[in-house]
Design a protein around this motif. Structure first.
Motif, PDB file in Angstrom:
ATOM      1  N   PRO A 279       0.559  -0.828  -0.284  1.00  0.00           N
ATOM      2  CA  PRO A 279      -0.348   0.202  -0.108  1.00  0.00           C
ATOM      3  C   PRO A 279       0.792   1.264   0.409  1.00  0.00           C
ATOM      4  O   PRO A 279       0.624   2.428   0.943  1.00  0.00           O
ATOM      5  N   THR A 280       1.601   1.069  -1.123  1.00  0.00           N
ATOM      6  CA  THR A 280       2.802   2.404  -1.071  1.00  0.00           C
ATOM      7  C   THR A 280       2.576   3.225  -2.389  1.00  0.00           C
ATOM      8  O   THR A 280       2.371   2.956  -3.267  1.00  0.00           O
ATOM      9  N   LEU A 281       1.907   4.520  -2.135  1.00  0.00           N
ATOM     10  CA  LEU A 281       1.379   5.770  -3.189  1.00  0.00           C
ATOM     11  C   LEU A 281       2.649   5.966  -3.835  1.00  0.00           C
ATOM     12  O   LEU A 281       4.051   5.985  -2.991  1.00  0.00           O
ATOM     13  N   PRO A 282       2.463   6.273  -5.420  1.00  0.00           N
ATOM     14  CA  PRO A 282       3.637   6.790  -5.828  1.00  0.00           C
ATOM     15  C   PRO A 282       4.290   7.831  -4.903  1.00  0.00           C
ATOM     16  O   PRO A 282       3.366   8.877  -5.225  1.00  0.00           O
ATOM     17  N   PRO A 283       5.605   7.887  -5.519  1.00  0.00           N
ATOM     18  CA  PRO A 283       5.440   9.491  -4.890  1.00  0.00           C
ATOM     19  C   PRO A 283       5.823  10.520  -5.774  1.00  0.00           C
ATOM     20  O   PRO A 283       5.599  11.483  -5.738  1.00  0.00           O
ATOM     21  N   GLU A 284       5.309  10.514  -7.255  1.00  0.00           N
ATOM     22  CA  GLU A 284       5.026  11.173  -7.980  1.00  0.00           C
ATOM     23  C   GLU A 284       3.536  11.686  -7.589  1.00  0.00           C
ATOM     24  O   GLU A 284       3.107  12.453  -8.863  1.00  0.00           O
ATOM     25  N   ILE A 285       2.825  11.113  -6.997  1.00  0.00           N
ATOM     26  CA  ILE A 285       1.434  11.897  -7.178  1.00  0.00           C
ATOM     27  C   ILE A 285       1.350  13.308  -6.435  1.00  0.00           C
ATOM     28  O   ILE A 285      -0.300  13.727  -7.596  1.00  0.00           O
ATOM     29  N   SER A 286       1.986  13.798  -6.130  1.00  0.00           N
ATOM     30  CA  SER A 286       1.177  14.756  -6.060  1.00  0.00           C
ATOM     31  C   SER A 286       1.534  15.737  -7.170  1.00  0.00           C
ATOM     32  O   SER A 286       0.963  17.504  -6.793  1.00  0.00           O
ATOM     33  N   SER A 287       2.159  15.153  -7.970  1.00  0.00           N
ATOM     34  CA  SER A 287       2.242  16.247  -9.144  1.00  0.00           C
ATOM     35  C   SER A 287       0.928  16.017 -10.066  1.00  0.00           C
ATOM     36  O   SER A 287       0.752  17.276 -10.940  1.00  0.00           O
ATOM     37  N   ILE A 288      -0.179  15.687  -9.518  1.00  0.00           N
ATOM     38  CA  ILE A 288      -1.806  15.461 -10.216  1.00  0.00           C
ATOM     39  C   ILE A 288      -1.894  16.627 -10.007  1.00  0.00           C
ATOM     40  O   ILE A 288      -3.078  16.711 -10.503  1.00  0.00           O
ATOM     41  N   PHE A 289      -1.798  17.322  -8.773  1.00  0.00           N
ATOM     42  CA  PHE A 289      -2.192  18.561  -8.374  1.00  0.00           C
ATOM     43  C   PHE A 289      -1.517  20.501  -9.138  1.00  0.00           C
ATOM     44  O   PHE A 289      -2.057  20.908  -8.399  1.00  0.00           O
ATOM     45  N   GLU A 290      -0.633  19.708  -9.900  1.00  0.00           N
ATOM     46  CA  GLU A 290      -0.180  20.708 -10.687  1.00  0.00           C
ATOM     47  C   GLU A 290      -1.085  20.995 -12.641  1.00  0.00           C
ATOM     48  O   GLU A 290      -1.251  19.519 -13.105  1.00  0.00           O
ATOM     49  N   GLU A 291      -1.401  22.218 -12.586  1.00  0.00           N
ATOM     50  CA  GLU A 291      -2.107  22.363 -14.000  1.00  0.00           C
ATOM     51  C   GLU A 291      -1.267  21.507 -15.102  1.00  0.00           C
ATOM     52  O   GLU A 291      -2.091  21.384 -16.415  1.00  0.00           O
ATOM     53  N   ASP A 292      -0.260  21.976 -15.101  1.00  0.00           N
ATOM     54  CA  ASP A 292       0.488  20.958 -16.254  1.00  0.00           C
ATOM     55  C   ASP A 292       0.415  19.162 -16.561  1.00  0.00           C
ATOM     56  O   ASP A 292       0.702  18.761 -17.282  1.00  0.00           O
ATOM     57  N   ALA A 293      -0.825  18.776 -15.397  1.00  0.00           N
ATOM     58  CA  ALA A 293      -0.733  17.083 -15.550  1.00  0.00           C
ATOM     59  C   ALA A 293      -1.766  17.349 -16.305  1.00  0.00           C
ATOM     60  O   ALA A 293      -2.316  15.721 -16.998  1.00  0.00           O
ATOM     61  N   GLY A 294      -2.678  17.717 -16.745  1.00  0.00           N
ATOM     62  CA  GLY A 294      -3.844  18.066 -17.142  1.00  0.00           C
ATOM     63  C   GLY A 294      -4.710  17.499 -17.053  1.00  0.00           C
ATOM     64  O   GLY A 294      -4.994  17.473 -16.340  1.00  0.00           O
ATOM     65  N   LYS A 295      -5.752  17.015 -18.181  1.00  0.00           N
ATOM     66  CA  LYS A 295      -6.603  15.812 -17.283  1.00  0.00           C
ATOM     67  C   LYS A 295      -5.966  14.594 -16.743  1.00  0.00           C
ATOM     68  O   LYS A 295      -5.535  13.856 -17.413  1.00  0.00           O
ATOM     69  N   VAL A 296      -6.293  14.556 -15.517  1.00  0.00           N
ATOM     70  CA  VAL A 296      -6.254  13.557 -14.763  1.00  0.00           C
ATOM     71  C   VAL A 296      -7.513  12.440 -14.895  1.00  0.00           C
ATOM     72  O   VAL A 296      -8.411  12.804 -14.285  1.00  0.00           O
ATOM     73  N   PHE A 297      -7.029  11.086 -14.837  1.00  0.00           N
ATOM     74  CA  PHE A 297      -7.893   9.826 -14.309  1.00  0.00           C
ATOM     75  C   PHE A 297      -7.848   8.864 -13.398  1.00  0.00           C
ATOM     76  O   PHE A 297      -6.162   8.106 -13.641  1.00  0.00           O
ATOM     77  N   ILE A 298      -7.946   8.881 -12.249  1.00  0.00           N
ATOM     78  CA  ILE A 298      -7.242   8.122 -11.033  1.00  0.00           C
ATOM     79  C   ILE A 298      -8.584   6.826 -10.874  1.00  0.00           C
ATOM     80  O   ILE A 298      -9.344   6.656 -10.355  1.00  0.00           O
ATOM     81  N   ASP A 299      -7.733   5.800 -11.730  1.00  0.00           N
ATOM     82  CA  ASP A 299      -7.557   3.868 -11.381  1.00  0.00           C
ATOM     83  C   ASP A 299      -7.918   3.627 -10.217  1.00  0.00           C
ATOM     84  O   ASP A 299      -6.724   2.768  -9.419  1.00  0.00           O
ATOM     85  N   ALA A 300      -9.236   3.920  -9.329  1.00  0.00           N
ATOM     86  CA  ALA A 300      -8.678   3.039  -8.165  1.00  0.00           C
ATOM     87  C   ALA A 300      -9.028   2.393  -7.577  1.00  0.00           C
ATOM     88  O   ALA A 300      -9.428   1.307  -8.804  1.00  0.00           O
ATOM     89  N   GLY A 301      -8.252   1.418  -6.504  1.00  0.00           N
ATOM     90  CA  GLY A 301      -8.355  -0.485  -6.438  1.00  0.00           C
ATOM     91  C   GLY A 301     -10.744   0.055  -5.819  1.00  0.00           C
ATOM     92  O   GLY A 301     -11.280   0.618  -5.952  1.00  0.00           O
ATOM     93  N   GLY A 302     -10.580  -1.097  -6.403  1.00  0.00           N
ATOM     94  CA  GLY A 302     -12.140  -2.192  -6.043  1.00  0.00           C
ATOM     95  C   GLY A 302     -12.402  -2.000  -4.652  1.00  0.00           C
ATOM     96  O   GLY A 302     -11.606  -2.382  -3.730  1.00  0.00           O
ATOM     97  N   ASP A 303     -13.194  -2.031  -3.879  1.00  0.00           N
ATOM     98  CA  ASP A 303     -13.967  -2.232  -3.249  1.00  0.00           C
ATOM     99  C   ASP A 303     -13.122  -0.483  -2.398  1.00  0.00           C
ATOM    100  O   ASP A 303     -12.734  -0.231  -2.093  1.00  0.00           O
ATOM    101  N   ASP A 304     -14.458  -0.782  -0.636  1.00  0.00           N
ATOM    102  CA  ASP A 304     -13.380  -0.019  -0.193  1.00  0.00           C
ATOM    103  C   ASP A 304     -12.281  -0.152   0.601  1.00  0.00           C
ATOM    104  O   ASP A 304     -11.096   0.911   0.501  1.00  0.00           O
ATOM    105  N   ALA A 305     -11.077  -1.710   0.357  1.00  0.00           N
ATOM    106  CA  ALA A 305      -9.949  -1.564   0.863  1.00  0.00           C
ATOM    107  C   ALA A 305      -9.192  -1.559  -0.435  1.00  0.00           C
ATOM    108  O   ALA A 305      -8.585  -0.185   0.286  1.00  0.00           O
TER     109      ALA A 305
END
Length: 222
Positions: A78-104
């Motif tokens: 359960p380790t987040l990618p270190p680049e995850i913070s970059s999605i909050f920058e405008e130059d990331a453009g359109k962002v689509f997050i493929d989340a895991g299944g269910d609540d876990a």
């Protein structure tokens, strides 16, 4: 479908409902329209059907992929990618997050909920009538509550992605429409659209309220 105009879109749902296939379709469509597109694979507890497996497909269309630290290996963490913070920058453009299944699977999103809320997001809840444990509107509605509680985010719309893989026929899709409508009513969310695999579309056209998508994710034995 104004919800789809958000810069950051989260795709969540039950295991095997077709989240990854939908995320890939939406990302590739966005890339065709021009501008930067980023796909984030947050399915960090399930080694199957990850967006990370389609790095080549995304890259060939100019789509950037942010993958789990151990994607492509036999390790799950359960380790987040270190680049995850970059999605909050405008130059990331359109962002689509493929989340895991269910609540876990969506628990990792909980750590980002404040930043996602501040940035603005749309969370699509993907449902599939033909997937075990979410075959009734009541089951699907209950599962959404668990997902929202785990990630501390709210869904803004439902995508009825009811399908039977390569065996899907148009009749299967049409018969699942009441399931999508009832789930939407129970969750008090709009039914954004129902999907139709492009090979099942009648003459290439689909009824109003339906969206044709490509079957990009296949099973290992196919």
């Amino acid at each position: 479908m104004d919800i789809l105009t958000h810069r950051i879109t989260i795709i969540c749902g039950h295991y095997g409902c077709g989240k990854t296939n939908l995320a890939l379709n939406l990302a590739l469509e966005a890339a065709e329209q021009g501008g930067p597109v980023t796909v984030v694979d947050l399915d960090i507890v399930n080694p199957y059907f990850r967006s990370s497996e389609y790095r080549g497909l995304l890259g060939s269309s100019g789509v950037r992929l942010i993958a789990p630290v151990f994607a492509g290996t036999t390790l799950d963490t359960p380790t987040l990618p270190p680049e995850i913070s970059s999605i909050f920058e405008e130059d990331a453009g359109k962002v689509f997050i493929d989340a895991g299944g269910d609540d876990a699977g969506v628990t990792a999103l909980g750590g980002l909920h404040q930043r996602l809320t501040a940035a603005g997001y749309a969370m699509l809840y993907v449902i599939n009538r033909y997937r075990a444990l979410s075959q009734t509107p009541e089951e699907a509605a209950a599962l959404l509550k668990e997902i929202e509680g785990a990630c501390r985010l709210k869904a803004g719309g439902i995508v009825n992605n009811s399908h039977l893989g390569a065996e899907t026929q148009m009749q299967d899709v049409l018969e699942a429409l009441p399931f999508g409508e009832k789930t939407a009513a129970l969750t008090h969310l709009p039914l954004l659209f129902s999907t139709v695999p492009d090979f099942a579309a009648m003459g290439g056209s689909v009824p109003e309220g339906f969206k044709s998508i490509k079957r990009l994710v296949t099973f290992a034995w196919e």
